[in-house]
Scaffold this active site. Sequence first.
Site, PDB file in Angstrom:
ATOM      1  N   ARG A   1     -13.262   5.987   0.027  1.00 44.79           N
ATOM      2  CA  ARG A   1     -12.005   5.229   0.063  1.00 44.79           C
ATOM      3  C   ARG A   1     -12.251   3.842  -0.549  1.00 44.79           C
ATOM      4  O   ARG A   1     -13.397   3.385  -0.658  1.00 44.79           O
ATOM      5  CB  ARG A   1     -11.503   5.093   1.506  1.00 44.79           C
TER       6      ARG A   1
ATOM      7  N   HIS B   1      -3.755  -5.676   2.792  1.00 47.35           N
ATOM      8  CA  HIS B   1      -3.361  -5.758   4.194  1.00 47.35           C
ATOM      9  C   HIS B   1      -3.944  -7.051   4.765  1.00 47.35           C
ATOM     10  O   HIS B   1      -4.529  -7.857   4.027  1.00 47.35           O
ATOM     11  CB  HIS B   1      -3.949  -4.583   4.987  1.00 47.35           C
TER      12      HIS B   1
ATOM     13  N   CYS C   1       0.799  -1.234   0.000  1.00 53.44           N
ATOM     14  CA  CYS C   1       0.000   0.000   0.000  1.00 53.44           C
ATOM     15  C   CYS C   1       0.834   1.288   0.000  1.00 53.44           C
ATOM     16  O   CYS C   1       1.390   1.647  -1.028  1.00 53.44           O
ATOM     17  CB  CYS C   1      -0.976  -0.044   1.160  1.00 53.44           C
TER      18      CYS C   1
END
Length: 256
Positions: A134, A211, A97
Site C-alpha cells: 500500500r 489524511h 482519497c
Amino acid sequence: MKLRIGYFYKDLLNLYGDNGNVEILVSRCKKRNIDVDVYEVGLETKLNKFFMSGIDLVFMGGGPDSSQKEMYKDLTTSKASFLRDYIISGGVSLFVCGSYQLLGHYYKSADGSTLQGLGIFDLSTEHPGNSAARCVGNVVCTMSSTITGDPSFPHESGFGGSLVGFENHGGRTNLGTKSSEFAVIRRGFGNNGKDGTEGIHFMNSIGTYLHGPVLSKNPHLADFLIAKSLELPASGLAKLDDGLILNAHNIALDLN
Ligand code: GLN
C-alpha cells in the site's frame, strides 16, 4: 457572513479522522465570527438544485474499498448530476482519497471489480490487489502555483506552499491530459508513487490523498478554502494565532 458546508457521507467516508476537516473549517470560521452551517448529505438525502445553490463548500472524505462500494450506488445515481453541476460551475470542494478516486473515470478496487466514477476529474485509479504494498506513510508536498497564486491563498501565513499529511491507499491514480496536480511530492507516494504528483486541482475543486486530517497541520489550505468559498481575497480573513500548528507543521516537514 455565513459559510454553508455540504458534508457528504460523513459516516461512510471518515477514514483517519477526515471528519476533522469539517471541524477545523467550522472552528476557523467561528474564531472570525463567520457563521457556519454544516449540511450533512447521506445515503437518504435527496438533493435538489435549490439546496446545492445554497452550498459554498463541499467536503467528502476517504474510506476503505468496502465503504466506497456502500456509497457508490447512491453517489452515481442520486448525487452525481448535482455534484457535476456544482463542480463545473466553479463550486469549491475538497475530496479526500476514496471520494477523490470516485470523482474520476473509474476505480479498479483490490478485488478486481471496477467502479465507474463520475468522470468529473480526468483521472483513473487502479488498486494492484491486496498482495501489493500500500501507499502508506507521512507525506510532504508543495502545492501547485494554481493554488498558491490564487488571490484567496494566504501568503502571509508563514506556511509557504508546503503541505504535510498522512496517506494510506492501495489505489494508484494517474491524471489525464486535461488534469493538473494539486501538489508535487517531496516525500511519500502521492497519486501513484511514480510521477511525483499528488492529487488534482480542477477549477475550484481539490482532490488529495492526504489524511491527517489534511487541514489539521495545514491551516493555510483551510483558510484558502474558506476565503475562496466566500469569494474573499486572503486579506479578507482575520489572521489567527497558528504558532503551535506551525511548529507541528515544521516538525512534520522533517519526518522521514
Ligand atoms: N479504498 C481506497 C484505496 O485503498 C481509498 C482508501 C482511502 O480512502 N484512504 O485506495
